[in-house]
Design an enzyme around this catalytic site. Sequence first.
Site, PDB file in Angstrom:
ATOM      1  NE  ARG A 285      -4.102   1.752   2.269  1.00  0.00           N
ATOM      2  CZ  ARG A 285      -4.332   2.508   3.339  1.00  0.00           C
ATOM      3  NH1 ARG A 285      -3.601   2.357   4.421  1.00  0.00           N
ATOM      4  NH2 ARG A 285      -5.285   3.419   3.323  1.00  0.00           N
TER       5      ARG A 285
ATOM      6  CG  HIS B 293      -1.641   5.302  -0.178  1.00  0.00           C
ATOM      7  ND1 HIS B 293      -2.418   5.872   0.807  1.00  0.00           N
ATOM      8  CD2 HIS B 293      -2.402   4.321  -0.718  1.00  0.00           C
ATOM      9  CE1 HIS B 293      -3.598   5.249   0.860  1.00  0.00           C
ATOM     10  NE2 HIS B 293      -3.603   4.305  -0.059  1.00  0.00           N
ATOM     11  CG  ASP B 294       5.938   7.235  -3.293  1.00  0.00           C
ATOM     12  OD1 ASP B 294       5.949   8.429  -2.925  1.00  0.00           O
ATOM     13  OD2 ASP B 294       6.855   6.737  -3.964  1.00  0.00           O
TER      14      ASP B 294
ATOM     15  N   GLY C  10       3.605  11.090  -8.538  1.00  0.00           N
ATOM     16  CA  GLY C  10       4.492  10.067  -9.082  1.00  0.00           C
ATOM     17  C   GLY C  10       5.250   9.279  -8.033  1.00  0.00           C
TER      18      GLY C  10
ATOM     19  CG  ASP D  69       7.789  11.659  -5.502  1.00  0.00           C
ATOM     20  OD1 ASP D  69       7.165  10.979  -4.660  1.00  0.00           O
ATOM     21  OD2 ASP D  69       7.497  12.841  -5.783  1.00  0.00           O
TER      22      ASP D  69
ATOM     23  CB  SER E 217       6.744  12.507  -1.910  1.00  0.00           C
ATOM     24  OG  SER E 217       5.600  11.882  -2.463  1.00  0.00           O
TER      25      SER E 217
ATOM     26  CD  GLU F 178       3.125  12.737  -0.413  1.00  0.00           C
ATOM     27  OE1 GLU F 178       2.981  11.498  -0.535  1.00  0.00           O
ATOM     28  OE2 GLU F 178       3.813  13.423  -1.189  1.00  0.00           O
TER      29      GLU F 178
ATOM     30  CG  ASN G 113      -1.346   8.644   3.256  1.00  0.00           C
ATOM     31  OD1 ASN G 113      -1.769   7.675   2.639  1.00  0.00           O
ATOM     32  ND2 ASN G 113      -0.688   9.634   2.674  1.00  0.00           N
TER      33      ASN G 113
ATOM     34  N   PRO H 147      -7.862   7.952  -4.232  1.00  0.00           N
ATOM     35  CG  PRO H 147      -8.353   6.749  -6.159  1.00  0.00           C
ATOM     36  CD  PRO H 147      -7.219   7.106  -5.255  1.00  0.00           C
TER      37      PRO H 147
ATOM     38  CG  HIS I  10      -8.224  -3.551  -1.580  1.00  0.00           C
ATOM     39  ND1 HIS I  10      -9.230  -2.609  -1.708  1.00  0.00           N
ATOM     40  CD2 HIS I  10      -7.107  -2.842  -1.247  1.00  0.00           C
ATOM     41  CE1 HIS I  10      -8.741  -1.403  -1.456  1.00  0.00           C
ATOM     42  NE2 HIS I  10      -7.464  -1.522  -1.181  1.00  0.00           N
TER      43      HIS I  10
END
Length: 324
Positions: free
Chosen positions: A65, A69-70, A75, A77, A79, A91, A97, A166, A196
């Site tokens: 996950r 989520h990254d 993109g 990266d 982050s 984030e 998150n 989403p 999932h």
Amino acid sequence: MALFSSSFKAIVMTLAFLILFMGSTSAQLSTTFYSSSCPNLFTTVQSVVKSAIAKEARMGASLLRLFFHDCFVNGCDGSILLDDTSTFTGEKGAAPNLNSVRGFDVIDNIKSAVEKACPNVVSCADILAITARDSVVTLGGPSWSVTLGRRDARTASQAAANTSIPPPTSNLSALLSRFSALGLSAKDMVALSGSHTIGQARCTSFRARIYNETNNLDSSLAQTRRSNCPSAVGSGDNNLAPLDLQTPTTFDNNYYKNLVNQRGLLHSDQQLFNGGSTDSLVRTLSGSPSTFASDFVAGMIKMGNISPLTGSNGEIRKNCRKRN
């Protein structure tokens, strides 16, 4: 014994190499990027991933996950791994998150091990990509050649995370639109949603579905889930339930079988099989583990190619939680 037999491994590997040459962003990454600079990279990462999942099987889903989520936020990266600083809010505290995304300590352990093997060479973004693959394989899913060469972002955006990932309340139209904006097709979306088949969700993510939806929800599932998810908002919000009731720690195609039987835990999951345009894709994957495996691999490679930082862009973080 892996659920996805070796009989079609060659197909999956061939597919992986074909995708490498599709699209401009793909050409910037390579499966052999660290062959000379960090030859023990894969075994180093795999060892830590296997150890973490052996301690807690759910961690495999959590690590997978993290990669999703990254990549969905500006993109792939790295982050998502950045802590807040005086110049930006990261984030980790974004709505999708907060109290949900986890596994950062495992990534820290992987990064430390990789730094010992080859200092200042491998990006945190690439570690996320490899870790996602190894998590899937460890839980019985298919393998693939991970494209590498990403560099790490020097900043993160909580605002972007809030709008790019989403939510579990999404309808089919919203899901298709978001995936399409990232260059991912409906087929990719349905296959990637199969992640999932492992992991768990918090009560706050499915409360509205089990109490308010009836025409696309198996009544026995709703009754079972209500026992651990009170109707009152704020009560038991973090109580967990498996996304796949039967095999929550095995990477298989039961997720799609559940959707066909109206047993998708999240509203957004059941939207994939609710009389809409993706019903046929779900039905196909529910009946074919091998098709799911190959479609999932294709989707993961495409997702991993979303707006990577390459060349002289970004940096190679020494610590995944902060800029150099």
